[in-house]
Design an enzyme around this catalytic site. Structure first.
Site, PDB file in Angstrom:
ATOM      1  N   LYS A 208       0.817  -1.200   0.000  1.00 39.32           N
ATOM      2  CA  LYS A 208       0.000   0.000   0.000  1.00 39.32           C
ATOM      3  C   LYS A 208       0.860   1.263   0.000  1.00 39.32           C
ATOM      4  O   LYS A 208       2.087   1.193   0.020  1.00 39.32           O
ATOM      5  CB  LYS A 208      -0.947  -0.023   1.212  1.00 39.32           C
ATOM      6  CG  LYS A 208      -1.962  -1.158   1.139  1.00 39.32           C
ATOM      7  CD  LYS A 208      -2.592  -1.312  -0.216  1.00 39.32           C
ATOM      8  CE  LYS A 208      -4.022  -0.943  -0.358  1.00 39.32           C
ATOM      9  NZ  LYS A 208      -5.021  -1.513   0.414  1.00 39.32           N
TER      10      LYS A 208
ATOM     11  N   HIS B 150      -1.109   3.835  -6.438  1.00 43.64           N
ATOM     12  CA  HIS B 150      -2.404   4.535  -6.579  1.00 43.64           C
ATOM     13  C   HIS B 150      -2.230   6.006  -6.961  1.00 43.64           C
ATOM     14  O   HIS B 150      -2.842   6.885  -6.360  1.00 43.64           O
ATOM     15  CB  HIS B 150      -3.225   4.416  -5.280  1.00 43.64           C
ATOM     16  CG  HIS B 150      -3.614   3.010  -4.958  1.00 43.64           C
ATOM     17  ND1 HIS B 150      -4.339   2.226  -5.816  1.00 43.64           N
ATOM     18  CD2 HIS B 150      -3.346   2.232  -3.882  1.00 43.64           C
ATOM     19  CE1 HIS B 150      -4.507   1.036  -5.290  1.00 43.64           C
ATOM     20  NE2 HIS B 150      -3.917   0.994  -4.114  1.00 43.64           N
TER      21      HIS B 150
END
Ligand SMILES: NC(=O)c1ccc[n+]([C@@H]2O[C@H](COP(=O)([O-])OP(=O)(O)OC[C@H]3O[C@@H](n4cnc5c(N)ncnc54)[C@H](O)[C@@H]3O)[C@@H](O)[C@H]2O)c1
Length: 369
Positions: A75, A94
């Site tokens: 992440k 992301h």
């Protein structure tokens, strides 16, 4: 020699790992060097990594890692930091689809001459992802769908309580089976029907496997994919299943699978799991809810004139429910590509990922002009 540095995840509730002790062992046997940051959150004990020969260091040491080390994670990096980043990082950044804060993170890499090789964009020559978490997203999502149906029978009128990650798949299956046994007894011995949309995909296969694993018979598992939906929605058939698990990959506008008005009429449907989670997409084929739910509060109720309850689960990080198996599957799929780091500049997968990073950095620079 390839040097991998597995950083500790800092995102709350994240227990998964991109490299597991077993994939580390394979890589160490091939001559890779691996440093692992200790982590109390990771589903795999520090000792499991130490036992296979990884060098263990405290959390956050990656900032001081040798320049040639690949910093591997899942992440986002910790929020609120602004210092330049000089390493090559392999993770889900992301930030390639203009997500919030994309220029900040790309700017840090640009300033430090670092690189992002984004796990989401490691594609083979056919454009397929080399590793993804889809299977366990579908598996976990279907588990929550079945459990929600059970909860509606066992505790009518009460909201579905939160979930903590399960130590392993076996415990999740036992838990659901036990709940299903009691709920089915209250349902006149009738098992619910589970309908999986996008059943041929990664998430869809996980969802149907869960249904089988908890004892739903084949005739009560309704598997639909493109062939069954080619005529275009809405599809009243969906309302005849007690549990609906949506696992499609939405890449073009499609008519809704059902509408809010249809829910007022006759239906058996009471538990929806939107694994696809196209919640804010204007073409969301399940236009009956508008928020992403969480493991703390897994479902949102859909108001309808039919007194039968109807809940939607729309958690967008479902594999977290099964951190061990989802990490193992992901890491296993990623392994051949990681091995190719030995000759990274001959690997089309890595070259495409690097080119994409440079393209995104350029887009960020163009924006700044
Ligand atoms: N909620 C989560 O935690 C989570 C985790 C991983 C993936 N996802 C999401 O789940 C979705 C599916 O991912 P995947 O890896 O399984 O994709 P995939 O490409 O492997 O499978 C998608 C399937 O949907 C089918 N499909 C597409 N359009 C359809 C339609 N109109 N009708 C019926 N079937 C249709 C395809 O034929 C395919 O079989 C993606 O949107 C992905 O982002 C969610």
């Amino acid at each position: 020699m390839v040097y991998l540095w597995l950083r500790a995840e800092t995102k709350p509730m994240e227990h998964r790992a991109a490299l597991t002790p077993s994939t580390c062992k394979t890589l160490l046997d091939r001559g890779f060097k691996i440093t692992v940051e200790r982590s109390p959150e990771r589903i795999f004990d520090d000792e499991e990594y130490a036992k296979v020969g990884c060098h263990m260091v405290p959390i956050g040491e990656w900032r001081k890692a040798p320049r040639n080390a690949y910093i591997v994670g899942l992440k986002e990096l910790p929020e609120g930091e602004t210092d330049p980043l000089e390493h090559t990082h392999i993770f889900f950044a992301h930030c390639f689809k203009n997500q919030g804060g994309w220029t900040d993170i790309l700017g840090r890499f640009d300033a430090g001459k670092g690189t992002i090789l984004d796990l989401e964009f490691l594609n083979d020559d056919q454009g397929r992802r080399v590793a993804a978490f889809g299977y366990h997203a579908g598996f976990a999502g279907a588990a929550i769908g079945v459990d929600n149906w059970c909860h509606q029978k066992l505790n009518p009128g009460q909201p579905l309580p939160g979930y903590k990650p399960f130590p392993n798949e076996g415990q999740l299956i036992s838990y659901i089976k036990e709940r299903l046994g009691r709920a089915v007894a209250l349902n006149g011995g009738e098992l619910p029907e589970v309908m999986v949309m996008g059943a041929l995909g990664r998430c869809g296969r996980g969802a149907t496997d869960l249904a089988r694993a908890v004892g739903i018979p084949e005739e009560k598992i309704i598997s639909w994919d493109l062939n069954e939906t080619k005529a275009g929605g809405p599809f009243p058939r969906i309302l005849q299943a007690e549990i609906f698990v949506n696992c499609i990959y939405l890449n073009q506008p499609i008519p809704p699978f059902f509408t809010k008005e249809m829910l007022d009429g006759e239906r058996k449907l009471s538990a929806i799991v939107d694994v696809s989670c196209d919640t804010t997409n204007p073409h969301n084929p399940i236009p009956v809810y508008s928020i992403n739910t969480t493991f703390e509060s897994p479902v949102v109720a859909v108001p309808s004139k039919n007194p039968l309850p109807l809940d939607v689960c729309s958690i967008d990080h479902l594999p977290t429910l099964l951190p061990r198996e989802s990490s193992e599957a992901f890491s296993r799929d990623l392994l051949p590509t990681i091995i190719n780091l030995e000759k990274r500049h001959e690997s089309a997968v890595w070259n495409r990922a690097e080119a994409l990073f440079h393209q995104k950095v350029q887009a960020m620079r163009d924006l700044a002009i």
